[in-house]
Design an enzyme around this catalytic site. Structure first.
Site, PDB file in Angstrom:
ATOM      1  N   ARG A  47       4.677  -9.523  -6.337  1.00 37.91           N
ATOM      2  CA  ARG A  47       4.973  -7.749  -6.304  1.00 37.91           C
ATOM      3  C   ARG A  47       4.112  -7.253  -7.578  1.00 37.91           C
ATOM      4  O   ARG A  47       4.549  -6.812  -8.646  1.00 37.91           O
ATOM      5  CB  ARG A  47       6.050  -7.239  -6.085  1.00 37.91           C
ATOM      6  CG  ARG A  47       6.244  -5.395  -6.649  1.00 37.91           C
ATOM      7  CD  ARG A  47       6.109  -4.890  -4.409  1.00 37.91           C
ATOM      8  NE  ARG A  47       6.827  -6.015  -3.849  1.00 37.91           N
ATOM      9  CZ  ARG A  47       7.071  -6.310  -2.504  1.00 37.91           C
ATOM     10  NH1 ARG A  47       6.069  -5.409  -2.087  1.00 37.91           N
ATOM     11  NH2 ARG A  47       7.653  -6.649  -1.462  1.00 37.91           N
ATOM     12  N   ARG A  69      -2.763 -14.599  -0.026  1.00 37.55           N
ATOM     13  CA  ARG A  69      -1.859 -14.115  -1.068  1.00 37.55           C
ATOM     14  C   ARG A  69      -0.784 -15.605  -1.713  1.00 37.55           C
ATOM     15  O   ARG A  69       0.189 -15.259  -2.795  1.00 37.55           O
ATOM     16  CB  ARG A  69      -1.103 -12.340  -1.193  1.00 37.55           C
ATOM     17  CG  ARG A  69      -0.249 -12.423  -0.226  1.00 37.55           C
ATOM     18  CD  ARG A  69       0.634 -11.005   0.130  1.00 37.55           C
ATOM     19  NE  ARG A  69       1.546 -10.456   0.400  1.00 37.55           N
ATOM     20  CZ  ARG A  69       1.525 -10.086   0.433  1.00 37.55           C
ATOM     21  NH1 ARG A  69       1.890  -9.042  -0.817  1.00 37.55           N
ATOM     22  NH2 ARG A  69       3.384  -9.630   1.291  1.00 37.55           N
ATOM     23  N   HIS A 139      -5.047  -4.954  -2.457  1.00 39.62           N
ATOM     24  CA  HIS A 139      -3.788  -4.011  -2.392  1.00 39.62           C
ATOM     25  C   HIS A 139      -3.244  -2.950  -3.635  1.00 39.62           C
ATOM     26  O   HIS A 139      -2.478  -3.930  -4.331  1.00 39.62           O
ATOM     27  CB  HIS A 139      -3.189  -4.767  -1.577  1.00 39.62           C
ATOM     28  CG  HIS A 139      -1.295  -3.712  -0.974  1.00 39.62           C
ATOM     29  ND1 HIS A 139      -0.832  -3.496  -2.176  1.00 39.62           N
ATOM     30  CD2 HIS A 139      -0.839  -3.761  -0.002  1.00 39.62           C
ATOM     31  CE1 HIS A 139       0.474  -2.685  -1.105  1.00 39.62           C
ATOM     32  NE2 HIS A 139       0.383  -3.176  -0.562  1.00 39.62           N
ATOM     33  N   ASP A 184       3.224   6.590   3.701  1.00 41.11           N
ATOM     34  CA  ASP A 184       2.681   4.420   3.930  1.00 41.11           C
ATOM     35  C   ASP A 184       1.438   4.929   5.124  1.00 41.11           C
ATOM     36  O   ASP A 184       1.906   5.249   6.162  1.00 41.11           O
ATOM     37  CB  ASP A 184       3.337   3.483   4.635  1.00 41.11           C
ATOM     38  CG  ASP A 184       3.499   2.204   4.397  1.00 41.11           C
ATOM     39  OD1 ASP A 184       3.541   1.576   5.319  1.00 41.11           O
ATOM     40  OD2 ASP A 184       1.741   2.636   4.548  1.00 41.11           O
ATOM     41  N   GLU A 243      -5.012   1.822  -1.354  1.00 47.91           N
ATOM     42  CA  GLU A 243      -5.603   0.045  -1.043  1.00 47.91           C
ATOM     43  C   GLU A 243      -5.978   0.228  -0.583  1.00 47.91           C
ATOM     44  O   GLU A 243      -7.234   1.666   0.246  1.00 47.91           O
ATOM     45  CB  GLU A 243      -4.442  -0.230  -0.507  1.00 47.91           C
ATOM     46  CG  GLU A 243      -3.355  -0.681  -0.948  1.00 47.91           C
ATOM     47  CD  GLU A 243      -2.134  -0.251   0.316  1.00 47.91           C
ATOM     48  OE1 GLU A 243      -0.831  -0.414  -0.404  1.00 47.91           O
ATOM     49  OE2 GLU A 243      -2.357  -1.400   1.305  1.00 47.91           O
TER      50      GLU A 243
HETATM   51  O1  TA6 Z   1       0.360  -1.189   2.329  1.00 52.09           O
HETATM   52  C1  TA6 Z   1       1.487  -0.352   2.349  1.00 52.09           C
HETATM   53  C2  TA6 Z   1       2.380  -1.567   3.157  1.00 52.09           C
HETATM   54  O2  TA6 Z   1       1.760  -2.154   4.688  1.00 52.09           O
HETATM   55  C3  TA6 Z   1       3.685  -0.858   3.275  1.00 52.09           C
HETATM   56  O3  TA6 Z   1       3.386  -0.762   4.957  1.00 52.09           O
HETATM   57  C4  TA6 Z   1       4.611  -1.853   2.556  1.00 52.09           C
HETATM   58  O4  TA6 Z   1       4.775  -3.108   3.558  1.00 52.09           O
HETATM   59  C5  TA6 Z   1       3.836  -2.857   1.291  1.00 52.09           C
HETATM   60  O5  TA6 Z   1       2.183  -2.048   2.178  1.00 52.09           O
HETATM   61  C6  TA6 Z   1       3.565  -3.539   0.893  1.00 52.09           C
HETATM   62  O6  TA6 Z   1       4.553  -4.669   1.684  1.00 52.09           O
HETATM   63  P1  TA6 Z   1       4.705  -6.158   1.304  1.00 52.09           P
HETATM   64  O7  TA6 Z   1       4.901  -7.418   2.188  1.00 52.09           O
HETATM   65  O8  TA6 Z   1       4.064  -6.577  -0.140  1.00 52.09           O
HETATM   66  O9  TA6 Z   1       5.886  -6.268   0.685  1.00 52.09           O
END
Ligand code: TA6
Length: 273
Positions: A47, A69, A139, A184, A243
């Site tokens: 994260r 990833r 991202h 989002d 992103e």
């Molecule tokens: O980029 C936004 C998103 O798709 C959100 O919906 C949220 O899920 C975020 O990515 C993080 O996703 P992850 O799978 O890394 O928890």
């Protein structure tokens, strides 16, 4: 691995996930957010930093945001320099595990180049005999002093898809998107450059993308933060995700061809862009 440029910018990159984890300003200020409770375990996403999203964006038949990833990437090239940019190229090729989930042969290369800017270039090569369609994104988690005091410039007038409202489409009316709730959204065919202004401890980030159609803006806010085990309570304030991605329409690349997309990140401490 660590990279340092003569400008004083520094970078930390993890071969697991092909992920930039840290990008540090010459002043010592960390520019990317990395969760203090991030899971560094095989099979789990880290994260923070700049996760590579491929071949799926978001939830679906594959793990969230795809498997790129979650895999170890190989270092194929490193370039050090006393004056110019320093860089490293990482590579991920399809294997039995990926083909069991997604029956296509591919090779990814991520070129990470550090100067007084951070350029990340994703090359997707179709190693199969049929056209290859995929979604992708870089991202990026930007480290901010308070998400509630950040605005994002460059989105006015754009159509966006709201992932928190059943993908409802709207048009952005604000000259500056001020984050004030869980957000989002994917902005469709966004401009090449978007700015993120952190007014509390002034810093302006610019995100310039090439070969990516869309810009995603995400912050889970307090309620979404509580649902994420690898994000300590209250950490939502310290991050803003902007992103660069092809997240609404897939990219299709012919057999034997390569698709290239990239983004350049810059940070200026203080309010000027
Ligand atoms: O980029 C936004 C998103 O798709 C959100 O919906 C949220 O899920 C975020 O990515 C993080 O996703 P992850 O799978 O890394 O928890």
């Amino acid at each position: 691995m660590h990279l340092e440029h003569t400008s004083g910018y520094r970078l930390a990159v993890c071969q697991y996930g092909g992920q930039v984890l840290s990008w540090t300003h010459p002043s010592g200020r960390e520019l990317l957010f990395l969760s203090g409770t991030a899971a560094f375990e095989a099979g789990k996403a880290i994260r923070g930093g700049i996760p590579v999203v491929f071949p799926q964006f978001g939830k679906g038949s594959l793990p969230s945001h795809g498997f790129a990833r979650l895999k170890p990437w190989a270092v194929v090239r490193e370039h050090a320099s006393d004056s110019g940019p320093v860089s490293v190229v990482l590579r991920l090729a399809s294997d039995a595990e990926t083909e069991a989930m997604w029956p296509h042969r591919f090779a990814l290369e991520l070129e990470i180049e550090l100067s007084d800017a951070l350029r990340t270039t994703l090359r997707v090569s179709n190693a199969g005999e049929c056209p290859l369609s995929f979604f992708s994104a870089l991202h990026s988690y930007f480290a901010v002093s308070d998400a509630e005091r950040c605005v994002i410039q460059g989105l006015q007038g754009l159509h966006y898809v709201d992932f928190l409202a059943e993908r409802q489409e709207s048009i952005e009316s604000a000259p500056e998107l001020a984050l004030a709730k869980a957000t989002d959204r994917a902005y469709v065919r966004s401009p090449d450059t978007v700015l993120i202004r952190d007014s509390a401890q002034p810093c302006t980030f610019s995100v310039t993308k090439m070969g990516f159609a869309d810009t995603v803006v995400w912050n889970p806010w307090q309620e979404g933060n509580l649902a994420l085990q690898d994000l300590a309570p209250g950490s939502w304030r310290e991050m803003v995700c902007v992103e660069s991605g092809n997240v609404l329409e897939p990219v299709t690349v012919a057999a034997g061809a390569t698709h290239e997309s990239s983004q350049v990140l810059r940070a200026s401490i203080g309010m000027k862009a």
